[in-house]
Design a protein around this motif. Structure first.
Motif, mmCIF file in Angstrom:
data_model
loop_
_atom_site.group_PDB
_atom_site.id
_atom_site.type_symbol
_atom_site.label_atom_id
_atom_site.label_comp_id
_atom_site.label_asym_id
_atom_site.label_seq_id
_atom_site.Cartn_x
_atom_site.Cartn_y
_atom_site.Cartn_z
ATOM 1 N N GLN A 1 0.828 -1.211 0.000
ATOM 2 C CA GLN A 1 0.000 0.000 0.000
ATOM 3 C C GLN A 1 0.866 1.267 0.000
ATOM 4 O OE1 GLN A 1 -2.762 -0.407 3.283
ATOM 5 N NE2 GLN A 1 -4.195 -1.594 2.047
ATOM 6 N N LEU A 2 1.970 1.240 0.736
ATOM 7 C CA LEU A 2 2.878 2.397 0.753
ATOM 8 C C LEU A 2 3.518 2.597 -0.622
ATOM 9 C CD1 LEU A 2 4.546 1.840 4.232
ATOM 10 C CD2 LEU A 2 2.937 3.667 3.601
ATOM 11 N N GLU A 3 3.937 1.510 -1.268
ATOM 12 C CA GLU A 3 4.511 1.605 -2.613
ATOM 13 C C GLU A 3 3.467 2.146 -3.596
ATOM 14 O OE1 GLU A 3 7.546 1.232 -3.768
ATOM 15 O OE2 GLU A 3 8.595 -0.034 -2.311
ATOM 16 N N GLU A 4 2.233 1.667 -3.490
ATOM 17 C CA GLU A 4 1.170 2.144 -4.377
ATOM 18 C C GLU A 4 0.902 3.630 -4.164
ATOM 19 O OE1 GLU A 4 -1.768 -0.801 -3.348
ATOM 20 O OE2 GLU A 4 -1.316 -2.004 -5.133
ATOM 21 N N LYS A 5 0.989 4.080 -2.918
ATOM 22 C CA LYS A 5 0.828 5.517 -2.639
ATOM 23 C C LYS A 5 1.869 6.325 -3.396
ATOM 24 C CE LYS A 5 -1.174 6.465 1.856
ATOM 25 N NZ LYS A 5 -0.883 6.943 3.212
ATOM 26 N N LEU A 6 3.108 5.833 -3.395
ATOM 27 C CA LEU A 6 4.183 6.554 -4.073
ATOM 28 C C LEU A 6 4.012 6.577 -5.590
ATOM 29 C CD1 LEU A 6 7.208 5.451 -1.899
ATOM 30 C CD2 LEU A 6 6.406 7.800 -2.255
ATOM 31 N N LEU A 7 3.211 5.689 -6.131
ATOM 32 C CA LEU A 7 2.909 5.695 -7.564
ATOM 33 C C LEU A 7 1.692 6.560 -7.893
ATOM 34 C CD1 LEU A 7 3.402 1.906 -8.474
ATOM 35 C CD2 LEU A 7 5.015 3.793 -8.810
ATOM 36 N N SER A 8 0.920 6.940 -6.882
ATOM 37 C CA SER A 8 -0.329 7.661 -7.114
ATOM 38 C C SER A 8 -0.083 9.125 -7.494
ATOM 39 C CB SER A 8 -1.225 7.604 -5.877
ATOM 40 O OG SER A 8 -0.730 8.469 -4.869
ATOM 41 N N GLY B 1 6.266 18.196 -6.711
ATOM 42 C CA GLY B 1 6.518 16.762 -6.656
ATOM 43 C C GLY B 1 7.476 16.266 -7.722
ATOM 44 N N ILE B 2 7.279 15.011 -8.120
ATOM 45 C CA ILE B 2 8.204 14.352 -9.043
ATOM 46 C C ILE B 2 7.556 13.990 -10.377
ATOM 47 C CG2 ILE B 2 9.764 13.473 -7.270
ATOM 48 C CD1 ILE B 2 8.254 10.819 -7.343
ATOM 49 N N GLY B 3 6.380 14.504 -10.623
ATOM 50 C CA GLY B 3 5.728 14.261 -11.907
ATOM 51 C C GLY B 3 4.763 13.082 -11.867
ATOM 52 N N ILE B 4 3.685 13.240 -12.584
ATOM 53 C CA ILE B 4 2.644 12.214 -12.614
ATOM 54 C C ILE B 4 2.883 11.293 -13.808
ATOM 55 C CG2 ILE B 4 0.178 11.797 -12.891
ATOM 56 C CD1 ILE B 4 -0.268 14.524 -11.533
ATOM 57 N N VAL B 5 2.938 10.003 -13.525
ATOM 58 C CA VAL B 5 3.108 8.983 -14.547
ATOM 59 C C VAL B 5 2.143 7.852 -14.217
ATOM 60 C CG1 VAL B 5 4.736 7.387 -15.627
ATOM 61 C CG2 VAL B 5 5.559 9.564 -14.747
ATOM 62 N N LYS B 6 1.439 7.359 -15.219
ATOM 63 C CA LYS B 6 0.496 6.253 -14.989
ATOM 64 C C LYS B 6 1.270 4.943 -15.006
ATOM 65 C CE LYS B 6 -3.989 4.570 -16.526
ATOM 66 N NZ LYS B 6 -4.695 4.466 -15.282
ATOM 67 N N MET B 7 1.322 4.278 -13.841
ATOM 68 C CA MET B 7 2.091 3.056 -13.697
ATOM 69 C C MET B 7 1.246 1.955 -13.079
ATOM 70 S SD MET B 7 5.836 4.295 -12.548
ATOM 71 C CE MET B 7 5.738 5.955 -11.909
ATOM 72 N N LYS B 8 1.541 0.736 -13.484
ATOM 73 C CA LYS B 8 0.837 -0.433 -12.970
ATOM 74 C C LYS B 8 1.867 -1.386 -12.355
ATOM 75 C CE LYS B 8 -2.430 -3.913 -14.607
ATOM 76 N NZ LYS B 8 -3.130 -4.402 -15.792
ATOM 77 N N MET B 9 1.617 -1.795 -11.106
ATOM 78 C CA MET B 9 2.533 -2.650 -10.364
ATOM 79 C C MET B 9 2.101 -4.112 -10.473
ATOM 80 S SD MET B 9 3.104 -2.710 -6.217
ATOM 81 C CE MET B 9 3.545 -1.007 -6.086
ATOM 82 N N SER B 10 3.100 -5.014 -10.526
ATOM 83 C CA SER B 10 2.821 -6.456 -10.488
ATOM 84 C C SER B 10 3.982 -7.181 -9.812
ATOM 85 C CB SER B 10 2.595 -7.001 -11.902
ATOM 86 O OG SER B 10 3.765 -6.865 -12.680
ATOM 87 N N ASP B 11 3.789 -8.455 -9.544
ATOM 88 C CA ASP B 11 4.820 -9.342 -8.984
ATOM 89 C C ASP B 11 5.433 -8.791 -7.687
ATOM 90 O OD1 ASP B 11 4.380 -10.969 -11.204
ATOM 91 O OD2 ASP B 11 5.985 -10.029 -12.345
ATOM 92 N N PHE B 12 4.601 -8.233 -6.830
ATOM 93 C CA PHE B 12 5.089 -7.615 -5.593
ATOM 94 C C PHE B 12 5.487 -8.672 -4.562
ATOM 95 C CE2 PHE B 12 4.749 -5.700 -1.427
ATOM 96 C CZ PHE B 12 5.415 -4.509 -1.609
ATOM 97 N N GLU B 13 6.673 -8.519 -4.006
ATOM 98 C CA GLU B 13 7.180 -9.407 -2.957
ATOM 99 C C GLU B 13 7.935 -8.589 -1.924
ATOM 100 O OE1 GLU B 13 6.540 -12.600 -2.638
ATOM 101 O OE2 GLU B 13 5.562 -12.811 -4.584
ATOM 102 N N ILE B 14 8.027 -9.122 -0.707
ATOM 103 C CA ILE B 14 8.877 -8.499 0.306
ATOM 104 C C ILE B 14 9.780 -9.555 0.924
ATOM 105 C CG2 ILE B 14 7.248 -6.646 0.882
ATOM 106 C CD1 ILE B 14 6.709 -8.182 3.542
ATOM 107 N N ARG B 15 10.893 -9.084 1.457
ATOM 108 C CA ARG B 15 11.807 -9.920 2.229
ATOM 109 C C ARG B 15 12.177 -9.138 3.479
ATOM 110 N NH1 ARG B 15 11.991 -10.908 -2.764
ATOM 111 N NH2 ARG B 15 12.486 -12.871 -3.725
#
Length: 116
Positions: free
Chosen positions: A9-16, A54-68
């Motif tokens: 959710q935090l990563e998705e926020k940074l893409l929003s 900010g850093i500019g708006i770009v439409k991005m889609k996330m997949s294959d999310f994993e954490i370690r």
């Protein structure tokens, strides 16, 4: 909430667009010593590179999310992003550190993948 879901959710926020277009919102999620190896090949630092808008708006889609889990308070997140404007994929990795109950990103890297 489990840790993987929380970090995703935090990563998705940074893409929003709402967060990417706001220096204030970005600074809430990035650690003071944050830096990034950008997919452009540039090294970016929190205080030096974030403009007021900010850093500019770009439409991005996330997949294959994993954490370690690297330690009790440090997490490595890895995933794939598709920039829908350019149709370019990039591998992403981030290190998140928990401090005083809040997760903040301390490092990020984006690496473009070869075109398919």
């Amino acid at each position: 909430m489990d840790l993987k879901k929380q970090i995703k959710q935090l990563e998705e926020k940074l893409l929003s667009p709402e967060v990417r277009s706001s220096k204030v919102e970005l600074q809430k999620l990035l650690a003071d010593d944050f830096f990034e190896f950008g997919s452009s090949g540039r090294v970016l630092y929190k205080d030096e590179e974030i403009a007021a808008d900010g850093i500019g708006i770009v439409k991005m889609k996330m997949s294959d999310f994993e954490i370690r889990l690297l330690s009790d308070d440090v997490v490595l997140a890895t995933y794939l992003v598709l920039n829908e404007s350019t149709n370019q994929h990039s591998l992403r990795s981030s290190i998140w550190k928990q401090n005083e109950g809040k997760w903040k990103m301390v490092f990020h890297q984006g690496t473009k993948t070869p075109s398919s």
